[in-house]
Motif scaffolding. Sequence first.
Motif, PDB file in Angstrom:
ATOM      1  N   ASP A   1      17.872  24.592  22.157  1.00  0.00           N
ATOM      2  CA  ASP A   1      19.553  23.932  21.940  1.00  0.00           C
ATOM      3  C   ASP A   1      19.935  24.605  20.258  1.00  0.00           C
ATOM      4  O   ASP A   1      21.235  24.582  20.373  1.00  0.00           O
ATOM      5  CB  ASP A   1      19.512  22.997  22.022  1.00  0.00           C
TER       6      ASP A   1
ATOM      7  N   SER B   1      23.095  25.157  31.026  1.00  0.00           N
ATOM      8  CA  SER B   1      22.031  24.930  30.519  1.00  0.00           C
ATOM      9  C   SER B   1      21.284  24.482  32.579  1.00  0.00           C
ATOM     10  O   SER B   1      21.571  23.778  33.563  1.00  0.00           O
ATOM     11  CB  SER B   1      22.141  23.143  30.419  1.00  0.00           C
TER      12      SER B   1
ATOM     13  N   LYS C   1      18.086  22.562  34.508  1.00  0.00           N
ATOM     14  CA  LYS C   1      16.892  22.208  34.598  1.00  0.00           C
ATOM     15  C   LYS C   1      16.493  22.097  36.675  1.00  0.00           C
ATOM     16  O   LYS C   1      17.048  22.958  36.368  1.00  0.00           O
ATOM     17  CB  LYS C   1      17.753  20.604  33.840  1.00  0.00           C
TER      18      LYS C   1
ATOM     19  N   ARG D   1       3.168  22.690  17.238  1.00  0.00           N
ATOM     20  CA  ARG D   1       2.956  21.732  17.621  1.00  0.00           C
ATOM     21  C   ARG D   1       3.740  20.661  16.216  1.00  0.00           C
ATOM     22  O   ARG D   1       3.714  19.427  16.477  1.00  0.00           O
ATOM     23  CB  ARG D   1       1.438  21.059  16.445  1.00  0.00           C
TER      24      ARG D   1
ATOM     25  N   LEU E   1       6.943  19.593  18.134  1.00  0.00           N
ATOM     26  CA  LEU E   1       7.078  18.699  18.601  1.00  0.00           C
ATOM     27  C   LEU E   1       6.178  16.843  18.044  1.00  0.00           C
ATOM     28  O   LEU E   1       7.180  16.133  18.202  1.00  0.00           O
ATOM     29  CB  LEU E   1       5.624  18.286  19.241  1.00  0.00           C
ATOM     30  N   GLN E   2       5.477  17.425  16.912  1.00  0.00           N
ATOM     31  CA  GLN E   2       5.626  16.095  15.937  1.00  0.00           C
ATOM     32  C   GLN E   2       6.678  15.057  15.144  1.00  0.00           C
ATOM     33  O   GLN E   2       6.772  14.410  15.262  1.00  0.00           O
ATOM     34  CB  GLN E   2       4.358  16.345  14.929  1.00  0.00           C
TER      35      GLN E   2
ATOM     36  N   VAL F   1       8.294  13.089  17.688  1.00  0.00           N
ATOM     37  CA  VAL F   1       7.611  11.900  17.830  1.00  0.00           C
ATOM     38  C   VAL F   1       7.802  11.251  17.385  1.00  0.00           C
ATOM     39  O   VAL F   1       7.879   9.951  17.333  1.00  0.00           O
ATOM     40  CB  VAL F   1       5.751  11.908  18.254  1.00  0.00           C
ATOM     41  N   ASP F   2       8.273  11.551  15.541  1.00  0.00           N
ATOM     42  CA  ASP F   2       7.946  10.649  14.476  1.00  0.00           C
ATOM     43  C   ASP F   2       9.452  10.146  14.454  1.00  0.00           C
ATOM     44  O   ASP F   2      10.509   9.299  13.740  1.00  0.00           O
ATOM     45  CB  ASP F   2       7.478  11.616  14.049  1.00  0.00           C
TER      46      ASP F   2
ATOM     47  N   GLU G   1      15.853   8.991  15.953  1.00  0.00           N
ATOM     48  CA  GLU G   1      16.849   9.571  16.362  1.00  0.00           C
ATOM     49  C   GLU G   1      16.259  10.661  17.242  1.00  0.00           C
ATOM     50  O   GLU G   1      17.208  10.830  18.868  1.00  0.00           O
ATOM     51  CB  GLU G   1      17.356  10.591  15.647  1.00  0.00           C
TER      52      GLU G   1
ATOM     53  N   ARG H   1      13.494  10.893  19.548  1.00  0.00           N
ATOM     54  CA  ARG H   1      11.857  10.483  19.853  1.00  0.00           C
ATOM     55  C   ARG H   1      12.649  10.617  21.740  1.00  0.00           C
ATOM     56  O   ARG H   1      11.351  10.691  22.667  1.00  0.00           O
ATOM     57  CB  ARG H   1      11.498   9.064  19.828  1.00  0.00           C
ATOM     58  N   TRP H   2      13.524  10.199  21.835  1.00  0.00           N
ATOM     59  CA  TRP H   2      14.167  10.070  23.467  1.00  0.00           C
ATOM     60  C   TRP H   2      13.717  11.549  24.449  1.00  0.00           C
ATOM     61  O   TRP H   2      13.518  11.833  25.179  1.00  0.00           O
ATOM     62  CB  TRP H   2      15.235   9.991  23.868  1.00  0.00           C
TER      63      TRP H   2
ATOM     64  N   PHE I   1      11.414  13.361  24.024  1.00  0.00           N
ATOM     65  CA  PHE I   1       9.723  13.588  24.235  1.00  0.00           C
ATOM     66  C   PHE I   1       9.113  13.033  25.454  1.00  0.00           C
ATOM     67  O   PHE I   1       9.807  11.659  25.197  1.00  0.00           O
ATOM     68  CB  PHE I   1       9.270  13.121  23.514  1.00  0.00           C
ATOM     69  N   ARG I   2       8.346  13.289  25.979  1.00  0.00           N
ATOM     70  CA  ARG I   2       8.029  13.930  27.267  1.00  0.00           C
ATOM     71  C   ARG I   2       6.519  13.654  27.550  1.00  0.00           C
ATOM     72  O   ARG I   2       6.050  14.725  27.431  1.00  0.00           O
ATOM     73  CB  ARG I   2       8.662  14.107  28.447  1.00  0.00           C
ATOM     74  N   ARG I   3       5.434  12.953  28.209  1.00  0.00           N
ATOM     75  CA  ARG I   3       4.697  13.227  27.771  1.00  0.00           C
ATOM     76  C   ARG I   3       4.334  14.636  28.600  1.00  0.00           C
ATOM     77  O   ARG I   3       2.654  15.050  28.178  1.00  0.00           O
ATOM     78  CB  ARG I   3       3.833  12.269  28.968  1.00  0.00           C
TER      79      ARG I   3
ATOM     80  N   LEU J   1       3.394  17.319  26.629  1.00  0.00           N
ATOM     81  CA  LEU J   1       1.496  18.110  26.647  1.00  0.00           C
ATOM     82  C   LEU J   1       1.097  19.020  27.313  1.00  0.00           C
ATOM     83  O   LEU J   1       0.206  19.707  27.260  1.00  0.00           O
ATOM     84  CB  LEU J   1       0.834  16.930  25.888  1.00  0.00           C
TER      85      LEU J   1
END
Lengths: 267, 267
Positions: free
Chosen positions: B71, B90, B92, B176, B179-180, B183-184, B187, B189-190, B192-194, B197
């Motif tokens: 992106d 894009s 998906k 890493r 991705l961190q 999470v942190d 703005e 965070r949305w 990130f998906r589990r 991982l």
Amino acid sequence: MIQRMRIGPGEKPRIAARDPRDDLGLRDKARAHARLEELKARIEVLQQRLYAEARHSVLLVLQGLDASGKDGVVRSVFAGVNPQGCRVASFKAPTSTELAHDYLWRVHAVLPARGEIGIFNRSHYEDVVAVRMLELAPERVWRRRPGHIVAWERMLADEGTSIVKVFLNVSKDEQRRRLQERVDDPEKRWKFRRDDLAVRARFDEYLAAYEDVIEQTSSEHAPWHVVPADRNWVKATAVAGLLVDALERVDPKLPEPESGIEGLRIE
Amino acid sequence: MIQRMRIGPGEKPRIAARDPRDDLGLRDKARAHARLEELKARIEVLQQRLYAEARHSVLLVLQGLDASGKDGVVRSVFAGVNPQGCRVASFKAPTSTELAHDYLWRVHAVLPARGEIGIFNRSHYEDVVAVRMLELAPERVWRRRPGHIVAWERMLADEGTSIVKVFLNVSKDEQRRRLQERVDDPEKRWKFRRDDLAVRARFDEYLAAYEDVIEQTSSEHAPWHVVPADRNWVKATAVAGLLVDALERVDPKLPEPESGIEGLRIE
């Protein structure tokens, strides 16, 4: 600024009585450029949220006579905006496949998806105005189209598309100057066609045809705006302002993250 | 710079042996940014000619693991380029309609038209790599796909599309960190998906799957490039450089004007 351009439902646009050199209170080029940069920064932020939320779309319809500056507006307003989530569609004379369908078929196919901003450089309004002027279909055919269009745009608005329609109002004299520039500049000459002169010769008739269709199709859910187009800095800033207004009404929000993500450590 | 990234036909890409922090000789951020601005100005000029000529198209395929910055590349390289004539697609997870067709169907439908630059954010290469890793189809199905793709891209190249394929090579450690950051940052965070991982846990396997498909599908007419992706300024400048190189090979020319236009006076 916006109220001065907006045509209310059923209101006569009175295009010919509007000043194509109106500065909309922007006063000078430097001020307008500063304002344009602010508006573009705002578009950028709102577009990201629109894209992230992916619930609504925004459609900007650009119409105007030759050399009214449709291409220039696309460049001035949208260069700098992330092209992901921004989709420009230009409509030329329909192909044989397109003509084998109703006139809204090809337009429907390229509408912005939820989360996207769509820009129509020309649109289904050519299927009223150009068809009328060039007598490509009998009067009874193009006469009933504004009715279809109002209903179709109503459906789109109900389903989540914000529609902003712009008529770029260039004066006959400024059009002459711009066409002359195309002829004189070797880099631009390829854009000029003799056919452009035949259209120019009927400038007032084209304006009258737009007068009719704008009056018939300006609605609460898909309003028309007559934008003074003789000065590029007014035009670009005005269109950016209309887009920001539409995006702010949509008021897109970032989606909620998955629950329990906060504080997670990535290994 | 380009030779260092290009994978020749039949050559082993040796992705894991390449340094994701390689600066490609750009040396520092300021220099790279200055170079990027030059390249973008060049893209702008060449894109206008490509669009005017309307004979060729350019397709940029972006692949890379999560957080490799696909992106970001689209934004850094293409924001500022006229969105008219620039089309981002894009890909998906396929919809049920898309799955009802062969895997190239949805991709074919959104290829750039003559005159356009197309950017694929993910692509038909997911139909090899993701399908393999997630076991979405049996091995015999994804094993034969690189062969189809080489033939299909050959056809596109023969018919006027210049194809530039980019694998953004991010290191596991930089992934890493990014991705961190998602999470942190409230703005981001949305995004990130589990599930991210689970993919990260198989980082080396994904790389090996790319290693295979890149080796099998890099060709003279549609070469792959492995772009070091740990530093954003290297990545953006490298991709812009690849695009300019492709556009310069196309060498688009402004079309000839209608004859006898020169010297015309517009009334």
